[in-house]
Design an enzyme around this catalytic site. Structure first.
Site, PDB file in Angstrom:
ATOM      1  NE  ARG A  48     -10.942   4.792   2.651  1.00  0.00           N
ATOM      2  CZ  ARG A  48      -9.621   4.827   2.853  1.00  0.00           C
ATOM      3  NH1 ARG A  48      -8.909   3.728   2.674  1.00  0.00           N
ATOM      4  NH2 ARG A  48      -9.026   5.932   3.209  1.00  0.00           N
ATOM      5  CB  CYS A  72      -0.969  -0.034   1.186  1.00  0.00           C
ATOM      6  SG  CYS A  72      -2.385   1.091   1.010  1.00  0.00           S
ATOM      7  CG  HIS A  84      -3.893  -3.700   3.636  1.00  0.00           C
ATOM      8  ND1 HIS A  84      -2.713  -3.213   4.137  1.00  0.00           N
ATOM      9  CD2 HIS A  84      -4.425  -2.701   2.890  1.00  0.00           C
ATOM     10  CE1 HIS A  84      -2.537  -1.967   3.725  1.00  0.00           C
ATOM     11  NE2 HIS A  84      -3.563  -1.629   2.959  1.00  0.00           N
TER      12      HIS A  84
END
Length: 244
Positions: free
Chosen positions: A127, A93, A193
């Site tokens: 998002r 990220c 993640h």
């Protein structure tokens, strides 16, 4: 055998359990009798490229990335040398974004990157959050993870994607071209993640194997570990998300 892992900015960039990737690498090495040393490198610390076999760079928010960006200028040349010398690097990220040319915030301000990887990132309006499945056709394997990012990353011609989003399960780098992550030499960048390596032991072993092969300059065969639970869990996730 022995592996030295450098964890960059663990006190600032450890969003969504990214630290778990370092712990997974350590666990899988030690189960095979491979000694692991972990060095935390943060603000004002020296990056000693010759000492590390694996470098891990986690994710964070814009504020933390701005702080880290300034400090990275002091480490830029050595980190670039490390990457170009085919050493193993995993970035998640924010760390992935900072290996590129820049990150452009929604206000137009640009956070300068290391300019090591041919990519750039711009803040989006939506998002990208949720589970993701990608296919790595080079290695004939699927990876699963959880993404959560505003940034939209665009790859240049000098790098390749880690994989392609499967059946629209997830957004990937930018929600447009269908690709996720980046591969350049022995460097991998991704938005997975969760932590990504706990869900994808085959990727963790690929990182370990590449690091050992580079360090000891020989072909490496890793002892097989019992990954039955992880394999079944990944298959369940893929079947539930892709074949629903």
């Amino acid at each position: 055998m022995e592996i030295n892992i450098c964890h960059l900015y663990p006190d600032l960039l450890n969003t969504y359990g990214d630290l778990g990737n370092v712990l997974i690498l350590k666990y899988r090495c030690e189960k095979r009798g491979i000694k692991v040393n972990i060095t935390n490198v943060s603000l004002n610390d020296e990056f000693e490229e010759e000492k590390y076999d694996i470098v891990f760079f986690g994710g964070g928010q814009d504020y933390e990335q701005s702080i880290v960006s300034e400090d990275l200028e002091l480490k830029k040349d050595k980190i670039k040398s490390y990457v170009e010398n085919n050493k193993v690097f995993l970035a998640i990220c924010g760390g992935y974004q900072l290996l590129g040319n820049y990150y452009e915030k929604s206000c137009g301000e640009k956070i300068k990157g290391l300019e090591i990887l041919d990519l750039y990132t711009k803040s989006g309006k939506k998002r990208f959050i949720g589970n993701i499945v990608i296919e790595d056709t080079r290695n004939n394997v699927k990876y699963v993870g959880f993404e959560n990012h505003f940034g939209k990353t665009y790859l240049g011609d000098k790098v390749e994607p880690l994989g392609k989003v499967v059946s629209n399960v997830g957004y990937g780098n930018n929600g447009e071209d269908g690709y996720e992550g980046v591969v350049y030499k022995n460097t991998i960048g991704t938005y997975l993640h969760g932590s990504g390596l706990s869900k994808n032991p085959i990727l963790a072993d690929r990182i370990i194997k590449n690091a050992l092969a580079e360090k000891y300059n020989k072909e490496i065969t890793l002892k097989r570990l019992d990954d039955e639970y992880e394999i079944l869990a990944k298959e369940y996730i893929i079947n539930k998300l892709v074949n629903k």
